[in-house]
Motif scaffolding. Structure first.
Motif, PDB file in Angstrom:
ATOM      1  N   GLY A  97       0.791  -1.111   0.025  1.00 59.03           N
ATOM      2  CA  GLY A  97      -0.021  -0.230   0.036  1.00 59.03           C
ATOM      3  C   GLY A  97       0.732   1.124  -0.048  1.00 59.03           C
ATOM      4  O   GLY A  97       0.489   2.436  -0.103  1.00 59.03           O
ATOM      5  N   PHE A  98       2.252   1.082  -0.170  1.00 61.12           N
ATOM      6  CA  PHE A  98       2.946   2.219   0.043  1.00 61.12           C
ATOM      7  C   PHE A  98       3.524   2.663  -1.296  1.00 61.12           C
ATOM      8  O   PHE A  98       3.593   3.837  -1.687  1.00 61.12           O
ATOM      9  CB  PHE A  98       4.012   1.967   0.919  1.00 61.12           C
ATOM     10  N   GLN A  99       3.977   1.590  -1.861  1.00 63.36           N
ATOM     11  CA  GLN A  99       4.673   1.565  -3.532  1.00 63.36           C
ATOM     12  C   GLN A  99       4.099   0.675  -4.046  1.00 63.36           C
ATOM     13  O   GLN A  99       4.692  -0.650  -4.171  1.00 63.36           O
ATOM     14  CB  GLN A  99       6.197   1.418  -3.083  1.00 63.36           C
ATOM     15  N   PRO A 153       0.174   4.330   5.583  1.00 58.95           N
ATOM     16  CA  PRO A 153       1.704   3.398   5.546  1.00 58.95           C
ATOM     17  C   PRO A 153       2.678   4.020   6.506  1.00 58.95           C
ATOM     18  O   PRO A 153       3.400   3.168   6.761  1.00 58.95           O
ATOM     19  CB  PRO A 153       1.992   3.356   4.155  1.00 58.95           C
ATOM     20  N   HIS A 154       2.633   5.141   6.987  1.00 62.90           N
ATOM     21  CA  HIS A 154       3.818   5.772   7.564  1.00 62.90           C
ATOM     22  C   HIS A 154       4.172   5.301   8.778  1.00 62.90           C
ATOM     23  O   HIS A 154       4.427   6.144   9.869  1.00 62.90           O
ATOM     24  CB  HIS A 154       3.878   7.325   7.349  1.00 62.90           C
ATOM     25  N   LEU A 155       4.046   4.100   9.057  1.00 57.81           N
ATOM     26  CA  LEU A 155       4.016   3.420  10.533  1.00 57.81           C
ATOM     27  C   LEU A 155       5.383   3.732  11.175  1.00 57.81           C
ATOM     28  O   LEU A 155       5.619   3.809  12.415  1.00 57.81           O
ATOM     29  CB  LEU A 155       3.626   1.972  10.494  1.00 57.81           C
ATOM     30  N   SER A 217       3.577  19.028   5.148  1.00 57.60           N
ATOM     31  CA  SER A 217       3.449  19.409   3.914  1.00 57.60           C
ATOM     32  C   SER A 217       2.539  17.999   3.135  1.00 57.60           C
ATOM     33  O   SER A 217       1.731  18.297   2.705  1.00 57.60           O
ATOM     34  CB  SER A 217       4.920  19.277   3.480  1.00 57.60           C
ATOM     35  N   HIS A 218       2.879  17.006   3.619  1.00 57.22           N
ATOM     36  CA  HIS A 218       1.977  15.956   3.245  1.00 57.22           C
ATOM     37  C   HIS A 218       1.746  15.062   4.465  1.00 57.22           C
ATOM     38  O   HIS A 218       2.379  15.330   5.370  1.00 57.22           O
ATOM     39  CB  HIS A 218       2.468  14.638   2.139  1.00 57.22           C
ATOM     40  N   THR A 219       0.476  14.215   4.307  1.00 57.12           N
ATOM     41  CA  THR A 219      -0.174  14.011   5.649  1.00 57.12           C
ATOM     42  C   THR A 219       0.559  12.575   6.058  1.00 57.12           C
ATOM     43  O   THR A 219       0.173  11.480   5.947  1.00 57.12           O
ATOM     44  CB  THR A 219      -1.561  13.190   5.341  1.00 57.12           C
ATOM     45  N   ALA A 220       2.019  12.804   6.475  1.00 59.80           N
ATOM     46  CA  ALA A 220       2.994  11.467   6.713  1.00 59.80           C
ATOM     47  C   ALA A 220       2.956  11.132   8.334  1.00 59.80           C
ATOM     48  O   ALA A 220       3.533  10.457   8.678  1.00 59.80           O
ATOM     49  CB  ALA A 220       4.405  11.804   6.322  1.00 59.80           C
ATOM     50  N   PHE A 221       2.454  12.212   9.042  1.00 53.48           N
ATOM     51  CA  PHE A 221       2.597  12.168  10.509  1.00 53.48           C
ATOM     52  C   PHE A 221       1.757  11.591  11.219  1.00 53.48           C
ATOM     53  O   PHE A 221       1.646  12.130  12.613  1.00 53.48           O
ATOM     54  CB  PHE A 221       3.015  13.445  10.776  1.00 53.48           C
ATOM     55  N   GLY A 237      -2.351  15.125   0.722  1.00 51.28           N
ATOM     56  CA  GLY A 237      -2.765  13.819   1.252  1.00 51.28           C
ATOM     57  C   GLY A 237      -1.573  12.941   1.734  1.00 51.28           C
ATOM     58  O   GLY A 237      -0.636  13.416   1.982  1.00 51.28           O
ATOM     59  N   LEU A 238      -2.018  11.734   1.627  1.00 52.75           N
ATOM     60  CA  LEU A 238      -1.109  10.634   1.898  1.00 52.75           C
ATOM     61  C   LEU A 238       0.284  10.660   1.247  1.00 52.75           C
ATOM     62  O   LEU A 238       1.135  10.117   1.666  1.00 52.75           O
ATOM     63  CB  LEU A 238      -1.849   9.335   2.096  1.00 52.75           C
ATOM     64  N   THR A 239      -0.003  10.933  -0.091  1.00 49.32           N
ATOM     65  CA  THR A 239       1.239  10.954  -0.920  1.00 49.32           C
ATOM     66  C   THR A 239       1.620  12.531  -1.395  1.00 49.32           C
ATOM     67  O   THR A 239       0.650  13.135  -1.612  1.00 49.32           O
ATOM     68  CB  THR A 239       0.780  10.157  -2.234  1.00 49.32           C
ATOM     69  N   PRO A 240       2.813  12.779  -1.261  1.00 50.22           N
ATOM     70  CA  PRO A 240       3.470  13.958  -1.509  1.00 50.22           C
ATOM     71  C   PRO A 240       2.984  14.842  -2.925  1.00 50.22           C
ATOM     72  O   PRO A 240       2.999  15.864  -3.010  1.00 50.22           O
ATOM     73  CB  PRO A 240       4.740  14.113  -1.293  1.00 50.22           C
ATOM     74  N   GLU A 241       2.608  13.983  -3.974  1.00 56.18           N
ATOM     75  CA  GLU A 241       2.625  14.520  -5.126  1.00 56.18           C
ATOM     76  C   GLU A 241       1.255  14.954  -5.627  1.00 56.18           C
ATOM     77  O   GLU A 241       0.982  15.732  -6.368  1.00 56.18           O
ATOM     78  CB  GLU A 241       2.976  13.631  -6.394  1.00 56.18           C
ATOM     79  N   ILE A 292      11.332  10.948   7.028  1.00 53.56           N
ATOM     80  CA  ILE A 292      12.035   9.789   6.984  1.00 53.56           C
ATOM     81  C   ILE A 292      11.933   8.804   5.981  1.00 53.56           C
ATOM     82  O   ILE A 292      11.644   7.589   6.335  1.00 53.56           O
ATOM     83  CB  ILE A 292      12.534   9.319   8.498  1.00 53.56           C
ATOM     84  N   GLU A 293      11.482   9.208   4.792  1.00 59.02           N
ATOM     85  CA  GLU A 293      11.059   8.225   3.714  1.00 59.02           C
ATOM     86  C   GLU A 293      12.268   7.876   2.873  1.00 59.02           C
ATOM     87  O   GLU A 293      12.175   6.863   2.206  1.00 59.02           O
ATOM     88  CB  GLU A 293      10.041   8.932   2.769  1.00 59.02           C
ATOM     89  N   GLY A 294      13.395   8.732   2.868  1.00 64.08           N
ATOM     90  CA  GLY A 294      14.718   8.474   2.541  1.00 64.08           C
ATOM     91  C   GLY A 294      15.806   8.627   3.465  1.00 64.08           C
ATOM     92  O   GLY A 294      15.396   9.016   4.600  1.00 64.08           O
TER      93      GLY A 294
HETATM   94 ZN   LIG Z   1       4.682   9.639   2.733  1.00 62.00          ZN
END
Ligand SMILES: [Zn+2]
Ligand SMILES: [Zn+2]
Length: 319
Positions: A97-99, A153-155, A217-221, A237-241, A292-294
């Motif tokens: 569900g992430f990539q 997914p950002h667990l 910026s995106h809903t990662a937190f 939303g959940l994805t930055p693009e 911390i996605e990279g």
């Molecule tokens: Zn993300």
């Protein structure tokens, strides 16, 4: 004749280089080179899973990462060489569900060699940790919820969850490499202790703050917000693009003013343009809050989490 001879020469030279690389890899462990028959060949889908696998696998594993440093992992596309990594790996560590490209490659080529981090504990709903007012249903609007009932997914941004994932990963590595199962368990325990310490620092560091709303910026937190009782106002939303609508931008600006947000957060792997626009409009500063996605520019997951904590404490006026 020459056309046939050349590849054989190259093959021999490559084999020699791989043999040399195998020797040196014992000390540098960069995982970028060829196979090492003495170690478990693992491919991780993106940085936090690479970090986790390296810490728990230690010198027993060689870990490749499908997402190159500096690349935004959500929209990763796999080239044939990377699909080859999925085909060849003894263990694939990924998060469904992430990539989507990784999900597809695992479905087609992963067999029973895949460890799905999303399956360890139930994921939060996409809207968890979102900011809402009492008696006001879902004013977060369309942007944060386009996935409609999807899972977040950002667990890895909740260190206690990451510790649990680590325990399960140690069991899985122990099944792949039974002779060293006790080592994996011990390293997972050591990492759990470090993550527990980090969790304590967060809980104490964010206990008394002037504000609890974070404009991101995106809903990662969502996991971080849920665990430490913050409220996330995600611009996209959940994805930055995904592009925020003008209505969404106006709504976020209104929220930022209403909660006197002095800081609008942006992140390292995507353009800060939208965050800067809102910050300008409401007279706030901007600061980096790293999802911390990279891999962080320096340090690792733990130091990046601590940098985030300092950033949050400053932005939210925590005493
Ligand atoms: Zn993300
Ligand atoms: Zn509000």
């Amino acid at each position: 004749m020459t056309a046939r001879a050349t590849p054989r020469v190259l093959t021999a030279a490559t084999a020699a280089l791989l043999a040399l690389g195998g020797l040196s890899a014992c000390s540098d462990g960069d995982g970028g080179g060829g196979k090492d028959p003495g170690r478990v060949d693992v491919v991780a889908a993106f940085y936090p899973l690479q970090f986790l696998t390296e810490r728990i696998g230690g010198d027993r594993v060689v870990v490749g990462n499908l997402t190159k440093p500096g690349a935004e992992p959500h929209d990763l596309e796999l080239n044939p060489r990377q699909v080859g990594q999925v085909v060849d790996a003894e263990l694939i560590v990924y998060l469904t569900g992430f990539q989507p490209a990784v999900d597809e490659a695992v479905e087609q080529n992963g067999g029973d060699r895949a460890f799905d981090v999303a399956g360890v504990a139930p994921l939060l709903d996409a809207a968890a940790g979102d900011h809402e007012h009492e008696g006001e249903a879902g004013h977060e609007g369309e942007a944060g919820h386009e996935e409609g009932g999807g899972k977040d997914p950002h667990l890895w941004l909740d260190p206690t969850r990451l510790a649990t994932v680590g325990d399960r990963l140690a069991e899985r590595l122990g099944a792949v490499d039974p002779g060293h199962a006790a080592d994996y368990t011990a390293r997972a325990g050591a990492l759990r202790a470090e993550l527990t310490k980090l969790d304590t620092e967060y809980a104490e560091g964010l206990r008394t703050c002037q504000r609890r709303e974070i404009v991101t910026s995106h809903t990662a937190f969502g996991y971080l917000a849920e665990h430490y009782k913050l409220e996330q106002i995600g611009i996209t939303g959940l994805t930055p693009e995904s592009e925020p609508s003008p209505q969404r931008l106006a709504e976020v600006a209104r929220e930022a003013r209403e909660h006197q947000a002095g800081t609008i957060f942006f992140e390292t792997l995507v353009s800060p343009k939208v965050a800067e626009t809102i910050a300008r409009e409401v007279g706030a500063k901007t600061a980096v809050l790293d999802p911390i996605e990279g891999p962080p520019a320096e340090g690792d997951y733990l130091s990046a989490m601590r940098a985030n904590l300092q950033t949050l404490r400053t932005a939210l006026d925590c005493s």
